[in-house]
Design a protein around this motif. Structure first.
Motif, mmCIF file in Angstrom:
data_model
loop_
_atom_site.group_PDB
_atom_site.id
_atom_site.type_symbol
_atom_site.label_atom_id
_atom_site.label_comp_id
_atom_site.label_asym_id
_atom_site.label_seq_id
_atom_site.Cartn_x
_atom_site.Cartn_y
_atom_site.Cartn_z
ATOM 1 N N TYR A 151 -10.177 -4.604 0.819
ATOM 2 C CA TYR A 151 -10.904 -3.557 1.537
ATOM 3 C C TYR A 151 -12.323 -4.005 1.892
ATOM 4 O O TYR A 151 -12.743 -3.940 3.036
ATOM 5 N N HIS A 152 -13.050 -4.496 0.897
ATOM 6 C CA HIS A 152 -14.438 -4.875 1.153
ATOM 7 C C HIS A 152 -14.541 -6.150 1.986
ATOM 8 O O HIS A 152 -15.536 -6.354 2.678
ATOM 9 N N LYS B 285 -8.678 2.361 1.995
ATOM 10 C CA LYS B 285 -8.644 1.821 0.634
ATOM 11 C C LYS B 285 -7.293 2.069 -0.012
ATOM 12 O O LYS B 285 -6.770 1.243 -0.739
ATOM 13 N N CYS C 13 -11.348 -8.558 -3.025
ATOM 14 C CA CYS C 13 -11.051 -7.186 -2.642
ATOM 15 C C CYS C 13 -10.732 -7.140 -1.150
ATOM 16 O O CYS C 13 -11.605 -7.412 -0.323
ATOM 17 N N CYS D 252 -15.138 2.154 -6.410
ATOM 18 C CA CYS D 252 -15.234 0.690 -6.493
ATOM 19 C C CYS D 252 -16.294 0.185 -7.473
ATOM 20 O O CYS D 252 -16.202 -0.951 -7.934
ATOM 21 N N ILE E 186 -10.778 6.424 -5.180
ATOM 22 C CA ILE E 186 -11.024 5.038 -5.597
ATOM 23 C C ILE E 186 -12.530 4.788 -5.700
ATOM 24 O O ILE E 186 -13.255 4.894 -4.729
ATOM 25 N N CYS F 286 -15.174 -1.734 -10.413
ATOM 26 C CA CYS F 286 -14.136 -2.744 -10.196
ATOM 27 C C CYS F 286 -14.708 -4.160 -10.242
ATOM 28 O O CYS F 286 -15.759 -4.431 -9.674
ATOM 29 N N CYS G 167 -6.083 -1.495 -1.332
ATOM 30 C CA CYS G 167 -6.591 -1.741 -2.684
ATOM 31 C C CYS G 167 -5.421 -2.083 -3.597
ATOM 32 O O CYS G 167 -4.475 -1.310 -3.689
ATOM 33 N N PRO G 168 -5.454 -3.240 -4.256
ATOM 34 C CA PRO G 168 -4.313 -3.621 -5.094
ATOM 35 C C PRO G 168 -4.083 -2.680 -6.283
ATOM 36 O O PRO G 168 -2.997 -2.688 -6.862
ATOM 37 N N TYR G 169 -5.060 -1.856 -6.623
ATOM 38 C CA TYR G 169 -4.887 -0.929 -7.746
ATOM 39 C C TYR G 169 -4.321 0.430 -7.330
ATOM 40 O O TYR G 169 -3.946 1.233 -8.175
ATOM 41 N N PRO H 290 -11.155 1.769 -11.838
ATOM 42 C CA PRO H 290 -11.596 2.293 -10.538
ATOM 43 C C PRO H 290 -10.785 3.474 -9.977
ATOM 44 O O PRO H 290 -11.274 4.171 -9.107
ATOM 45 N N LEU I 170 -13.523 -6.673 -8.793
ATOM 46 C CA LEU I 170 -13.346 -7.364 -7.504
ATOM 47 C C LEU I 170 -14.358 -6.933 -6.455
ATOM 48 O O LEU I 170 -14.365 -7.437 -5.337
ATOM 49 N N ARG I 171 -15.214 -5.955 -6.840
ATOM 50 C CA ARG I 171 -16.112 -5.327 -5.873
ATOM 51 C C ARG I 171 -16.871 -6.326 -4.979
ATOM 52 O O ARG I 171 -16.953 -6.156 -3.784
#
Ligand code: SF4
Length: 536
Positions: free
Chosen positions: A131-132, A80, A129, A98, A96, A101, A84-86, A271, A103-104
Motif C-alpha cells: 500500500y505505502h 489498503k 508494504c 499502519c 487498518i 506495523c 495489505c498482507p494482514y 495493525p 512494514l510501515r
C-alpha cells in the motif's frame, strides 16, 4: 504515433476550452468509442495531475494500456483492504492502523508493474508494504487510478489530496470520473449498516473491556441487549423499507460506546483494529434516514448528492464521463457524441408486461419467448431480467432449455468456456454485480452470443424505500418530476444493458425488447418504428 478517431479530433479543442473556462466537462460518449484516451490527452495538454476514478479495480488495466500509449507514468491506489498482507475479508480501510506495523516504512519500487502483477506480489509481501509503496508514487506519476471512494470519501481523500509535500494539491488536479452514471447510487457509498452479528460481537467486546477495566458499562449493555432483541424481530421483507422507530442510545450511552470501542481497540495488538462497538458507534453517530434493508439497519446521510458535489471542490478541473450520463444537477459544459459501433436488429414483444402485478401471469409467456429465441439463434443467447425475483419466476417454465447462471459454484470464466463449446441461454439480472461491466467475448473480441433478450422493463422498483428516496432527491436537484427521473434511470439501464453487445464495428446482435412499455423508449434509443420488427 497515435491516430485519433474522427470524434476525438473534432471535439478536442472544444473540450479543452470547456475545461479551461468552465472547469467541469460532462462527456456523454458511447462506451467503447475511446473516452479514456481522450480524457488522458486532455490532462496531458493541461499539464495536470490526473486522478482517474473507476468503479472497481478490474477497470485499472484498461486505463494503464491507454496511459502507456501516451507515454504517461501511472500508479494505482488499491485500497489498503485489498493489498495489505494482514487484511482479512471483512476488513475496511479504516480498520487498518499502519503506525503499529513493522512494514510501515519498507517501500519497494513498484513502478512499471501491471495491476495484476501488483496484486500478485501483495498476496505474500513480507519485506515491504504494498500500500505505502504505491502511495509513495503518487507525487511522481502523471496518472493515479483509484476507485471512487478514494475521492468521494473524505477520510480516504485526505490521504491523497491535501496540502502537504507528499500529497497531491487540489489546484494541480484534474479528476476524471469514469462511468459517472454510477454516481446515482452514491447514496449507498455513505451508508452505514448494522445487523444481529454486529450487536452480538459488540457485546462480546464489551465483556472484554469490562474485565480489563473497572468501568461500569451496564447502560451500554442494556442498550445493546435491547437493540439485539429489536434486530431479532425485524423481518427481511426484501429490499429496503422505511424504519421510523428503533432503539436509539442516549447521548451519554453513545459516548460510553465510543469510549468502550477505543478501549477495545487499544487492547488489540498489531495493525488490524476491527471493532464492532465502533461500528455501532459509527451507525448512531450518522445523522440521516434509516431503513430496514433485508433485515439489517441502514442509515444514509441526508444529503449525499451535496457530499459528492463538495468533493469536486478538491480538484481544479473535473470530467464526468459515461455512455449514459444522467442529469445530476451539476453545472458544467456538456458534450454528446453518439458513435454507432456494430449493428443491431431490433424485435419488439408487445404482448407481454413485466409490471409487478402482471409478472406471475406473464412468466410463462416470457419463458415461451426465450425458448423461441433460443431455437432460432445461431449461437448462445443472453437473457436479462429486471430482478432476481422475476428471473426465478420465469425459470420455473424453462425446463428443457440448457441454461447457465453465475453463482458461487460457477464463475464468469467458466461460463465463457462453456459458451465457447455449446449453445446456452445465459440468465442475468440487469444492473446486478455479476452482470454490470461484464463482457461475453472470446479472445478475438468477438461476441459469444448472437441474441439478447431484455425480459422485462427495468423500471425502478419504487416500492423499495431506498429507490424511492433516491428518485425524490434526484428530482429535487434536477428540478425534474419524479416520473421523468424514473424514466431516465430506466433508459440508463436499458442502454447499459444493450451497449455491452456493441463494442466493435463488426458486432451484429439481435435484440429483443420484451415489454409493451418499451415503445415509449424507442426514440430515446435511436430506433425508428420502421426499423423494429414485431416478435411473436
Ligand atoms: Fe498493512 Fe502494514 Fe502496509 Fe499498513 S503498513 S498497509 S498494516 S502492511
Amino acid at each position: 504515433e497515435i491516430t485519433l478517431r474522427e470524434w476525438q479530433k473534432q471535439k478536442f479543442d472544444e473540450a479543452l476550452n470547456a475545461l479551461k473556462t468552465k472547469k467541469t466537462l460532462l462527456l456523454n460518449v458511447t462506451t467503447g468509442a475511446g473516452k479514456t484516451l481522450f480524457t488522458l490527452l486532455l490532462g496531458k495538454a493541461l499539464h495536470k495531475k490526473i486522478l482517474f476514478l473507476t468503479r472497481t479495480h478490474s477497470e485499472f488495466e484498461a486505463v494503464r494500456r491507454e496511459a502507456e500509449r501516451l507515454g504517461l507514468k501511472i500508479t494505482y491506489l488499491f485500497g489498503k483492504n485489498s493489498v495489505c498482507p494482514y487484511a482479512t475479508d471483512d476488513i475496511k480501510p479504516e480498520d487498518i492502523e499502519c503506525r503499529e506495523c513493522v512494514l510501515r516504512d519498507k517501500i519497494k519500487d513498484l513502478s512499471g508493474l501491471k495491476p495484476s502483477q501488483i496484486l500478485q506480489l501483495s498476496k505474500d509481501a513480507s519485506d515491504f508494504c504494498p500500500y505505502h509503496s504505491l502511495r509513495a508514487l503518487i507525487t511522481k506519476v502523471d496518472v493515479i487510478v483509484a476507485s471512487y471512494m478514494y475521492f468521494f470519501n473524505p477520510f480516504l481523500r485526505r490521504k491523497i489530496v491535501c496540502g502537504s509535500q507528499d500529497c497531491i494539491k487540489p489546484d494541480e488536479l484534474l479528476v476524471i470520473v469514469d462511468e459517472a452514471h454510477n454516481l446515482i447510487n452514491g447514496d449507498e457509498w455513505f451508508s452505514k449498516k448494522i445487523g444481529k452479528k454486529t450487536v452480538n460481537n459488540a457485546l462480546k467486546e464489551l465483556d472484554e473491556v469490562e474485565s480489563n477495566t473497572n468501568n461500569d458499562l451496564s447502560d451500554v449493555r442494556a442498550f445493546l441487549v435491547e437493540l439485539g432483541k429489536f434486530l431479532e424481530n425485524i423481518v427481511d421483507e426484501g429490499g429496503c423499507r422505511e424504519l421510523p422507530l428503533y432503539p436509539k442510545p442516549s447521548a451519554e450511552v453513545l459516548l460510553q460506546i465510543h469510549k468502550a470501542s477505543l478501549s477495545y481497540l487499544n487492547m488489540i495488538k498489531g495493525p488490524i483494529k476491527r471493532s464492532y462497538l465502533r461500528s455501532v458507534y459509527d451507525f448512531f453517530n450518522t445523522e440521516g434516514d434509516t431503513f430496514n434493508c433485508n433485515g439489517k439497519l441502514m442509515v444514509i446521510p441526508s444529503d449525499t448528492i451535496e457530499m459528492i458535489k463538495e468533493s469536486f471542490n478538491f480538484a481544479d478541473k473535473r470530467v464526468l464521463m459515461s455512455g449514459t450520463l444522467p442529469d445530476l444537477g451539476l453545472e458544467g459544459y456538456r458534450i454528446n457524441v453518439e458513435v454507432r459501433l456494430g449493428k443491431a436488429e431490433y424485435y419488439y414483444c408487445s404482448y407481454v408486461n413485466s409490471r409487478v402485478r402482471y409478472r406471475r401471469a406473464n412468466a410463462e409467456k416470457y419463458a415461451e419467448i426465450i425458448k423461441k429465441v433460443y431455437d432460432g439463434a445461431s449461437s448462445n443467447i443472453l437473457v436479462f431480467f429486471p430482478s432476481y425475483d422475476f428471473k426465478s419466476e420465469v425459470k420455473k417454465y424453462l425446463n428443457g432449455l440448457p441454461v447457465l447462471e453465475e453463482s458461487k459454484r460457477i464463475t464468469h470464466e467458466e461460463i465463457l468456456e462453456l459458451m465457447k463449446e455449446g449453445k446456452y441461454a445465459v440468465l442475468l439480472v440487469m444492473r446486478a454485480k455479476e452482470s454490470e461491466g461484464v463482457e461475453f467475448r472470446d479472445e478475438g473480441n468477438r461476441n459469444l452470443f448472437s441474441d439478447m433478450v431484455l425480459a422485462g422493463l427495468p423500471y425502478p422498483d419504487v416500492s423499495d424505500a431506498l429507490i424511492k428516496r433516491r428518485i425524490e432527491k434526484l428530482s429535487k436537484v434536477t428540478k425534474k418530476t419524479e416520473e421523468e427521473v424514473a424514466k431516465e434511470l430506466t433508459l440508463i439501464t436499458i442502454k447499459q444493458t444493450i451497449g455491452r453487445a456493441f463494442r466493435d464495428p463488426n458486432d451484429f446482435v439481435k435484440v429483443y425488447l420484451c415489454d409493451s412499455r418499451y415503445k415509449e423508449y424507442f426514440s430515446d434509443l435511436g430506433i425508428s418504428e420502421k426499423e423494429i420488427k414485431l416478435f411473436g
